[in-house]
Scaffold this motif. Structure first.
Motif, PDB file in Angstrom:
ATOM      1  N   TYR A  50     -16.571  -7.235  -6.936  1.00  0.00           N
ATOM      2  CA  TYR A  50     -16.135  -8.326  -6.050  1.00  0.00           C
ATOM      3  C   TYR A  50     -14.566  -8.058  -5.573  1.00  0.00           C
ATOM      4  CZ  TYR A  50     -20.122 -10.272  -8.558  1.00  0.00           C
ATOM      5  OH  TYR A  50     -21.302 -10.535  -9.132  1.00  0.00           O
ATOM      6  N   GLN A  51     -14.364  -7.116  -4.965  1.00  0.00           N
ATOM      7  CA  GLN A  51     -13.251  -6.460  -4.667  1.00  0.00           C
ATOM      8  C   GLN A  51     -13.113  -5.964  -3.184  1.00  0.00           C
ATOM      9  OE1 GLN A  51     -10.159  -7.189  -5.548  1.00  0.00           O
ATOM     10  NE2 GLN A  51     -10.363  -7.540  -7.764  1.00  0.00           N
ATOM     11  N   PRO A  52     -12.625  -6.017  -2.046  1.00  0.00           N
ATOM     12  CA  PRO A  52     -12.862  -5.497  -0.985  1.00  0.00           C
ATOM     13  C   PRO A  52     -12.489  -4.119  -0.831  1.00  0.00           C
ATOM     14  CG  PRO A  52     -10.563  -6.627  -0.852  1.00  0.00           C
ATOM     15  CD  PRO A  52     -11.219  -6.903  -2.119  1.00  0.00           C
ATOM     16  N   ALA A  94       0.227  -2.763  -9.290  1.00  0.00           N
ATOM     17  CA  ALA A  94      -0.037  -2.178  -8.081  1.00  0.00           C
ATOM     18  C   ALA A  94       1.534  -1.494  -7.756  1.00  0.00           C
ATOM     19  CB  ALA A  94      -0.733  -3.289  -6.931  1.00  0.00           C
ATOM     20  N   LEU A  95       2.391  -2.019  -8.332  1.00  0.00           N
ATOM     21  CA  LEU A  95       3.847  -1.831  -8.017  1.00  0.00           C
ATOM     22  C   LEU A  95       4.078  -0.397  -7.929  1.00  0.00           C
ATOM     23  CD1 LEU A  95       5.494  -4.947  -9.471  1.00  0.00           C
ATOM     24  CD2 LEU A  95       5.160  -4.349  -6.924  1.00  0.00           C
ATOM     25  N   ALA A  96       3.247   0.190  -8.928  1.00  0.00           N
ATOM     26  CA  ALA A  96       3.458   1.882  -9.233  1.00  0.00           C
ATOM     27  C   ALA A  96       3.188   2.468  -7.811  1.00  0.00           C
ATOM     28  CB  ALA A  96       2.243   2.096 -10.388  1.00  0.00           C
ATOM     29  N   LEU A  97       2.334   2.028  -6.873  1.00  0.00           N
ATOM     30  CA  LEU A  97       1.946   2.708  -5.852  1.00  0.00           C
ATOM     31  C   LEU A  97       2.787   2.729  -4.511  1.00  0.00           C
ATOM     32  CD1 LEU A  97      -1.741   1.471  -5.284  1.00  0.00           C
ATOM     33  CD2 LEU A  97      -0.951   3.343  -6.634  1.00  0.00           C
ATOM     34  N   GLY A  98       4.044   1.950  -4.817  1.00  0.00           N
ATOM     35  CA  GLY A  98       5.135   1.815  -3.677  1.00  0.00           C
ATOM     36  C   GLY A  98       5.893   0.779  -3.597  1.00  0.00           C
ATOM     37  N   GLU A  99       6.969   0.706  -3.045  1.00  0.00           N
ATOM     38  CA  GLU A  99       7.797  -0.452  -3.025  1.00  0.00           C
ATOM     39  C   GLU A  99       7.449  -1.414  -1.876  1.00  0.00           C
ATOM     40  OE1 GLU A  99      12.014   0.564  -2.891  1.00  0.00           O
ATOM     41  OE2 GLU A  99      12.065   1.686  -4.898  1.00  0.00           O
ATOM     42  N   LEU A 107      -7.794   0.599  -4.566  1.00  0.00           N
ATOM     43  CA  LEU A 107      -6.587   0.171  -4.376  1.00  0.00           C
ATOM     44  C   LEU A 107      -5.715   0.852  -3.596  1.00  0.00           C
ATOM     45  CD1 LEU A 107      -4.549  -2.241  -4.656  1.00  0.00           C
ATOM     46  CD2 LEU A 107      -4.138  -1.311  -6.915  1.00  0.00           C
ATOM     47  N   ARG A 108      -5.618   2.194  -3.941  1.00  0.00           N
ATOM     48  CA  ARG A 108      -5.006   3.040  -3.214  1.00  0.00           C
ATOM     49  C   ARG A 108      -5.508   3.193  -1.708  1.00  0.00           C
ATOM     50  NH1 ARG A 108      -4.724   5.885  -8.149  1.00  0.00           N
ATOM     51  NH2 ARG A 108      -6.606   7.074  -7.778  1.00  0.00           N
ATOM     52  N   GLY A 109      -6.871   3.114  -1.486  1.00  0.00           N
ATOM     53  CA  GLY A 109      -7.460   3.205  -0.341  1.00  0.00           C
ATOM     54  C   GLY A 109      -7.055   1.798   0.488  1.00  0.00           C
TER      55      GLY A 109
END
Length: 401
Positions: free
Chosen positions: A160-162, A229-234, A196-198
């Motif tokens: 149920y996530q895009p 998700a903050l681990a993926l970038g500021e 999420l990264r995508g």
């Protein structure tokens, strides 16, 4: 009685905002409960996403101490420096992510955080992409500031996530960002880390903003998903709250983690819209991070997981379909369509009303969260005592045969 003067009319913006159906169902249930005859079974409320655990004793004591000491004046618009520092340390200890205190803004609940993020990032006429189903107030907060919320149908295959492909296909000339939640309300499911990264890559390529609601992150049950998700970038904007994991719903306290250039923007907005978050709540929240308090929160998290582990199989045994087991929060997103004929209804709204009338069990129909499901799903909240959950299952079993 007609007033002797004309009453000002509501703005078109206000008239366009839909009601929060969760609260309307709660009102209907309260009215039905008041009309029950003496000795009738009490209402069991499995509809509102509010922890049945209150703030721990240490948090309550900290609030009382602040009041007794008269430490109730305004704080800075971004919040108490000490609380921002505690949150920074919590991100490092819990998630292994460096989030400097200067990037944290304390807000008057996550709702105020979402509003501040929307005001800081988007202009009237912009579009933001969201999943369907999603928390309804996200759509309405965007609409109230003139932003068009565009829902993208999601399903069990993507939790149920895009997907990045969906976002890429839907991105138009007015699209300025994406708003999602992980774990999500109403499904209790998190986005896969690779997805999420995508999503973030797609947003970056398009020059947009990713706003992610992480208010249930503390209530993740699966280490695969329980990372910020903050681990993926500021450049990620995270909305969070003291309401769910920390059990401070009515205290109205949340926070934003922002890219550093947006901090003064949000500060100006907060100064004008709120002055500051509740001072007593901020001082009380300092006690949330004491070792004994964290231990209590972890005990509660284990209890929520145990409730899920008992409630989901019980629903399935009754004939509900739960396509994806929730990995966080305290919700179960259940397909009730296999039971419509037995209940004599044609959609989940009718099912919820019939269930309320026949069993005094209250849940929320899917209409509040979107339209992609075709009116089949019901959201159950397991943020209530296990004895009540067991009783709810027994009542449903007797009703459904």
């Amino acid at each position: 009685m007609t007033p002797p003067f004309p009453v000002p009319s509501a703005s078109a913006r206000a008239q366009a905002i839909a009601p929060f159906l969760v609260m309307q169902v709660a009102q209907e249930a309260a009215a039905l409960a008041a009309a029950l005859p003496p000795g009738a079974p009490r209402m069991l409320y499995l509809n509102i996403g509010e922890p049945d655990f209150a703030a721990p004793a240490a948090v309550q004591a900290a609030a009382q101490a602040a009041i007794r000491a008269g430490r109730t004046q305004y704080t800075a618009a971004l919040g108490l420096d000490a609380l921002r520092e505690r949150l920074s340390a919590w991100y490092a200890q819990r998630f292994g992510v460096a989030v400097p205190a200067r990037r944290i803004a304390i807000t008057a609940g996550a709702s105020a955080g979402l509003q501040l993020a929307a005001l800081a990032l988007f202009d009237a006429g912009d579009e933001v992409l969201l999943p369907d189903p999603c928390y309804p107030c996200n759509r309405q907060i965007l609409a109230s500031v003139g932003v068009t919320p565009t829902a993208l149908a999601t399903g069990p295959a993507t939790r149920y996530q895009p997907t990045p492909a969906q976002l890429d296909a839907a991105w138009g000339a007015r699209t300025r960002g994406v708003m999602l939640a992980s774990p999500a309300n109403p499904t209790g499911t998190s986005i896969d880390p690779a997805a999420l990264r995508g999503v973030l890559d797609t947003v970056r390529q398009r020059g947009g903003a990713l706003v992610i609601d992480e208010i249930y992150l503390g209530l993740s049950f699966d280490t695969r998903f329980g990372q910020t998700a903050l681990a993926l970038g500021e450049d990620v904007i995270s909305v969070n709250s003291f309401s769910k994991y920390f059990g401070m719903t009515g205290w109205r306290l949340g926070w934003l983690v922002l890219p550093e250039p947006l901090v003064p923007v949000v500060e100006r907005l907060a100064q004008n819209h709120y002055i500051c978050a509740n001072t007593v709540a901020q001082r009380a929240a300092l006690a949330c991070f004491e070792p004994d308090t964290i231990a209590e929160y972890e005990r509660r998290r284990a209890e929520y997981a145990a409730r899920r582990d008992a409630f989901v199989p019980a629903l399935r045994a009754l004939g509900f379909d739960v396509p994806v087991e929730p990995d966080g929060a305290f919700y179960v997103w259940a397909d009730a369509r296999p039971l419509f004929a037995r209940a004599g209804v044609t959609d989940s709204q009718g099912f919820v009303r019939a269930m309320m009338e026949h069993t005094q069990v209250v849940a929320t129909p899917s209409l509040d969260f979107g339209a992609a499901d075709g009116g089949r799903f019901v959201r159950f909240s397991t943020a209530t005592a296990r004895a009540d959950l067991d009783e709810a299952i027994e009542r449903l079993r007797r009703w459904l045969g």
